[in-house]
Scaffold this motif. Structure first.
Motif, PDB file in Angstrom:
ATOM      1  N   UNK A  23       0.752  -1.079  -0.067  1.00  0.00           N
ATOM      2  CA  UNK A  23       0.126  -0.074   0.029  1.00  0.00           C
ATOM      3  C   UNK A  23       1.004   1.113  -0.129  1.00  0.00           C
ATOM      4  N   UNK A  24       1.871   1.273   0.999  1.00  0.00           N
ATOM      5  CA  UNK A  24       2.820   2.582   0.947  1.00  0.00           C
ATOM      6  C   UNK A  24       3.271   2.703  -0.578  1.00  0.00           C
ATOM      7  N   UNK A  25       3.896   1.338  -1.151  1.00  0.00           N
ATOM      8  CA  UNK A  25       4.706   1.836  -2.334  1.00  0.00           C
ATOM      9  C   UNK A  25       3.754   2.087  -3.387  1.00  0.00           C
ATOM     10  N   UNK A  26       2.661   1.368  -3.611  1.00  0.00           N
ATOM     11  CA  UNK A  26       1.933   1.090  -4.867  1.00  0.00           C
ATOM     12  C   UNK A  26       0.310   1.113  -4.796  1.00  0.00           C
ATOM     13  N   UNK A  27      -0.036   1.676  -3.590  1.00  0.00           N
ATOM     14  CA  UNK A  27      -1.369   2.000  -3.450  1.00  0.00           C
ATOM     15  C   UNK A  27      -2.281   0.957  -3.466  1.00  0.00           C
ATOM     16  N   UNK A  28      -1.771  -0.314  -3.587  1.00  0.00           N
ATOM     17  CA  UNK A  28      -2.544  -1.683  -3.858  1.00  0.00           C
ATOM     18  C   UNK A  28      -2.330  -2.515  -2.576  1.00  0.00           C
ATOM     19  N   UNK A  29      -3.324  -3.143  -2.082  1.00  0.00           N
ATOM     20  CA  UNK A  29      -3.083  -4.056  -0.941  1.00  0.00           C
ATOM     21  C   UNK A  29      -3.185  -5.329  -1.342  1.00  0.00           C
ATOM     22  N   UNK A  30      -2.583  -6.306  -0.519  1.00  0.00           N
ATOM     23  CA  UNK A  30      -2.480  -7.867  -0.626  1.00  0.00           C
ATOM     24  C   UNK A  30      -3.689  -8.356   0.178  1.00  0.00           C
ATOM     25  N   UNK A  31      -4.773  -8.712  -0.509  1.00  0.00           N
ATOM     26  CA  UNK A  31      -5.782  -8.965   0.318  1.00  0.00           C
ATOM     27  C   UNK A  31      -6.102 -10.599   0.796  1.00  0.00           C
ATOM     28  N   UNK A  32      -5.400 -11.509   0.109  1.00  0.00           N
ATOM     29  CA  UNK A  32      -5.561 -12.860   0.519  1.00  0.00           C
ATOM     30  C   UNK A  32      -4.500 -13.651   0.735  1.00  0.00           C
ATOM     31  N   UNK A  33      -4.356 -14.584   1.805  1.00  0.00           N
ATOM     32  CA  UNK A  33      -3.075 -15.022   2.077  1.00  0.00           C
ATOM     33  C   UNK A  33      -2.791 -16.142   1.064  1.00  0.00           C
ATOM     34  N   UNK A  34      -3.493 -16.339   0.012  1.00  0.00           N
ATOM     35  CA  UNK A  34      -2.975 -17.146  -1.014  1.00  0.00           C
ATOM     36  C   UNK A  34      -2.698 -16.393  -2.487  1.00  0.00           C
ATOM     37  N   UNK A  35      -2.491 -15.068  -2.232  1.00  0.00           N
ATOM     38  CA  UNK A  35      -1.819 -14.375  -3.216  1.00  0.00           C
ATOM     39  C   UNK A  35      -0.387 -14.750  -3.401  1.00  0.00           C
ATOM     40  N   UNK A  36      -0.098 -15.465  -4.486  1.00  0.00           N
ATOM     41  CA  UNK A  36       1.360 -15.758  -4.911  1.00  0.00           C
ATOM     42  C   UNK A  36       2.373 -14.890  -4.653  1.00  0.00           C
ATOM     43  N   UNK A  37       1.909 -13.495  -4.715  1.00  0.00           N
ATOM     44  CA  UNK A  37       2.960 -12.517  -4.608  1.00  0.00           C
ATOM     45  C   UNK A  37       3.829 -12.612  -3.247  1.00  0.00           C
ATOM     46  N   UNK A  38       2.894 -13.026  -2.268  1.00  0.00           N
ATOM     47  CA  UNK A  38       3.446 -13.278  -0.950  1.00  0.00           C
ATOM     48  C   UNK A  38       4.588 -14.056  -1.018  1.00  0.00           C
ATOM     49  N   UNK A  39       4.385 -15.407  -1.512  1.00  0.00           N
ATOM     50  CA  UNK A  39       5.563 -16.416  -1.479  1.00  0.00           C
ATOM     51  C   UNK A  39       6.444 -15.892  -2.384  1.00  0.00           C
ATOM     52  N   UNK A  40       6.203 -15.256  -3.418  1.00  0.00           N
ATOM     53  CA  UNK A  40       7.438 -14.656  -4.161  1.00  0.00           C
ATOM     54  C   UNK A  40       8.329 -13.821  -3.582  1.00  0.00           C
ATOM     55  N   UNK A  41       7.606 -12.884  -2.782  1.00  0.00           N
ATOM     56  CA  UNK A  41       8.677 -11.802  -2.169  1.00  0.00           C
ATOM     57  C   UNK A  41       9.558 -12.419  -0.999  1.00  0.00           C
ATOM     58  N   UNK A  42       8.570 -13.381  -0.507  1.00  0.00           N
ATOM     59  CA  UNK A  42       9.522 -14.039   0.783  1.00  0.00           C
ATOM     60  C   UNK A  42      10.566 -14.810   0.442  1.00  0.00           C
ATOM     61  N   UNK A  43      10.140 -15.595  -0.954  1.00  0.00           N
ATOM     62  CA  UNK A  43      11.088 -16.397  -1.317  1.00  0.00           C
ATOM     63  C   UNK A  43      12.483 -15.639  -1.742  1.00  0.00           C
ATOM     64  N   UNK A  44      12.332 -14.550  -2.594  1.00  0.00           N
ATOM     65  CA  UNK A  44      13.434 -13.682  -3.074  1.00  0.00           C
ATOM     66  C   UNK A  44      14.067 -13.320  -1.949  1.00  0.00           C
ATOM     67  N   UNK A  45      13.114 -13.014  -0.726  1.00  0.00           N
ATOM     68  CA  UNK A  45      13.928 -12.223   0.397  1.00  0.00           C
ATOM     69  C   UNK A  45      14.877 -13.223   0.843  1.00  0.00           C
ATOM     70  N   UNK A  46      14.268 -14.292   1.099  1.00  0.00           N
ATOM     71  CA  UNK A  46      14.913 -15.676   1.724  1.00  0.00           C
ATOM     72  C   UNK A  46      16.260 -15.942   1.131  1.00  0.00           C
ATOM     73  N   UNK A  47      16.200 -16.007  -0.202  1.00  0.00           N
ATOM     74  CA  UNK A  47      17.182 -16.340  -1.004  1.00  0.00           C
ATOM     75  C   UNK A  47      18.202 -15.228  -0.753  1.00  0.00           C
ATOM     76  N   UNK A  48      17.810 -13.913  -0.763  1.00  0.00           N
ATOM     77  CA  UNK A  48      19.231 -13.038  -0.396  1.00  0.00           C
ATOM     78  C   UNK A  48      19.391 -13.104   0.880  1.00  0.00           C
ATOM     79  N   UNK A  49      18.863 -13.642   1.807  1.00  0.00           N
ATOM     80  CA  UNK A  49      19.502 -13.557   3.120  1.00  0.00           C
ATOM     81  C   UNK A  49      20.437 -14.876   3.224  1.00  0.00           C
ATOM     82  N   UNK A  50      19.919 -15.961   2.380  1.00  0.00           N
ATOM     83  CA  UNK A  50      20.854 -17.099   2.446  1.00  0.00           C
ATOM     84  C   UNK A  50      22.068 -16.713   1.797  1.00  0.00           C
ATOM     85  N   UNK A  51      22.093 -15.878   0.676  1.00  0.00           N
ATOM     86  CA  UNK A  51      23.311 -15.764   0.183  1.00  0.00           C
ATOM     87  C   UNK A  51      24.227 -14.901   0.981  1.00  0.00           C
TER      88      UNK A  51
END
Ligand code: HEM
Length: 495
Positions: free
Chosen positions: A165-193
């Motif tokens: 919402x802060x960045x793009x004015x759009x909320x993520x309304x569902x826990x099944x929205x694949x964007x959540x797993x995408x974002x978290x997977x990318x962050x996790x990968x970066x953290x592992x690296x």
């Protein structure tokens, strides 16, 4: 060999103590497979020095293990210790380098990026986000009534949605929205690296010349790194989409497009868990009552909850080694130790927050240590009493947002729910291992089951009423994103 002798006999002789480095590999061979911060803590204790040197290949890296040394170097000598070192994996191979605030060297370019970031998430700015952040936190409580077993997903959705919402004015309304797993997977990968190690890809840090070899010699290895880059392009596309959809909407993307050019930025750049709830409930029932959940206005009257939140930040910090390393912009002498320009210096937050002198019995979750005047309180080198968000001029840009969100969510969940260990088929409590955390630079608990039950019927009704109202208020941020659909389609094809 000449290089090794030069490094050990000249640079190393008055550096902070550490194990003797070998030629080429330095001390890398000593690193454990997982959680090197625990190994560094033990090393610091055995050398009886809060500041130690550990050679990653031919580079001496300095590790800090108490708050006092961290404050002296990163805060009092901030003019010297606010840069980043050269990092092969996290900076060069990800191509974040000098285009991302996190990895940027200290200087004018960093100052501009930092200023522009603070337009979005500066301490004053984030107060404006409190309404929708509060509403999103109400949705967590509301959803927990229905699917308490999915508590991790509700928290992940909340965090993704607030930032979206802060960045793009759009909320993520569902826990099944694949964007959540995408974002978290990318962050996790970066953290592992970014965890120092002796296996790929961190071996590049020890032997940087390996990184110059053709990438196809390491099949699959660069996959995650490329994703990080693709993630940046994706966020840039989202920002553009938000701008095209409604150039006047009050989101950060629009603010950037409007104001960033005056700073000379290009479009591409813009892109034993015995927790006692009794004390907390006594305070919440007395100050807040059962008919509505806590608000930020209640904060000054909730000292125990504030202490509880501080304890959460201290007890298990997300950025376990303080995020990215700092580096001095010149050669420096500190406490008689030589610290050459560009040295990789990392605050071992795990060890700082587990220092027995500052936090006796450090794995005990005891918020009272943070209550003013408590006999359990011990001095700490800053007023907050934790170093979860880093230090000095490089301190986390999102600290205000994260702190206010954590306060309201913890206060609300404590107010609303009895949170207990799960029970097995025989009705026996399932034990929770308080050390079962992931290995990445951003640690998180390994999944564990637990129970959330509303504390009373009145409270349950208040959660439902507030949840429905929050959904209505937040509906202004609900819309389909073409960019997200495209991105997910592409990810699926590549998988
Ligand atoms: C619980 C949540 C968070 C934690 C624990 C955390 C922790 C950290 C830490 C330890 C650093 C490195 C500080 C240093 O080098 O001394 C950092 C840097 C940074 N964080 Fe966070 N962070 C959190 C959330 C956020 C959020 C929500 C945002 C943005 C919306 C954000 C943006 C940044 C940026 C831009 C930097 C780089 C600053 C610089 O290098 O100048 N963080 N964070």
């Amino acid at each position: 060999m000449a290089d090794f002798l030069n490094a050990t006999l000249t640079k190393n002789h008055n550096q902070p103590p550490g194990p003797l480095p070998l030629p080429i590999v330095g001390n890398t061979h000593l690193l454990p497979k997982n959680k090197p911060w625990i190994y560094f803590e033990q090393l610091s204790n055995s050398l009886n020095s809060p500041v130690i040197t550990f050679w990653i290949g031919r580079n001496p890296t300095v590790w800090i293990h108490d708050c006092w040394s961290a404050t002296e170097l990163f805060e009092r000598k901030a003019a010297v210790y606010s840069s980043r070192p050269s990092m092969v994996v996290f900076s060069e191979l990800t191509r974040m380098g000098q285009s991302n605030l996190v990895t940027m060297f200290y200087g004018d370019r960093w100052r501009v990026h930092r200023k522009v970031t603070h337009m979005g998430v500066g301490l004053q700015q984030v107060r404006k986000y409190r309404d929708f952040q509060n509403d999103e936190s109400r949705i967590i409580a509301y959803e927990l009534l229905r699917t308490p077993e999915k508590y991790v997903a509700h928290l992940e959705r909340y965090a993704t949605s607030v930032v979206s919402i802060i960045g793009f004015g759009r909320r993520v309304s569902s826990i099944d929205d694949p964007i959540i797993t995408e974002v978290i997977a990318v962050m996790q990968k970066a953290a592992d690296l970014n965890v120092p190690g002796k296996s790929f890809p961190m071996l590049f840090e020890t032997l940087p010349w390996l990184a110059r070899l053709p990438p196809n010699l390491f099949p699959g290895l660069f996959h995650g790194l490329g994703k990080r880059r693709r993630g940046q392009q994706f966020f840039h596309a989202l920002a553009e989409e938000a701008h095209q959809r409604d150039p006047d909407a009050p989101c950060y993307a629009n603010q950037l497009f409007e104001e960033a050019p005056q700073y000379g930025l290009q479009h591409e750049e813009i892109s034993s868990l015995a927790v006692d709830f009794g004390h907390a409930w006594e305070e919440l029932d007395r100050v807040v009552g059962p008919h509505g959940s806590p608000t930020w206005e209640d904060e000054p009257s909730l000292p125990y909850i504030s202490a509880f939140v501080k304890k959460v930040f201290r007890w298990r910090s997300v950025a376990i080694i303080g995020g990215q390393p700092h580096a001095p912009v010149t050669d420096d002498i500190w406490n008689g130790y030589a610290i050459p320009k560009g040295t990789w210096i990392q605050g071992n937050v795990w060890a700082i927050h587990h220092n027995e002198r500052d936090f006796p019995d450090p794995d005990r979750f005891d918020p009272e240590r943070y209550l003013k005047g408590s006999p359990k309180a011990r001095p700490f080198s800053n007023d907050r009493g934790y170093m979860t968000f880093g230090w000095g001029r490089r301190v986390c840009s999102g600290q205000g947002l994260a702190e206010q969100g954590t306060f309201i969510t913890i206060a609300r969940l404590l107010w609303g729910f009895n949170i207990r260990k799960a029970v097995d088929k025989k009705g026996k409590e399932v034990p929770v291992d308080i050390f079962a955390y992931t290995n990445g630079l951003n640690t998180r608990p390994e999944p564990f089951p637990c129970r959330f039950t509303p504390r009373s019927d009145e409270i349950r009704q208040a959660i439902e009423r507030e949840g429905r109202q929050a959904l209505e208020d937040l509906s202004v941020y609900d819309f389909e994103s073409e960019r997200i659909s495209q991105y997910l389609k592409q990810s699926k094809q590549e998988a």
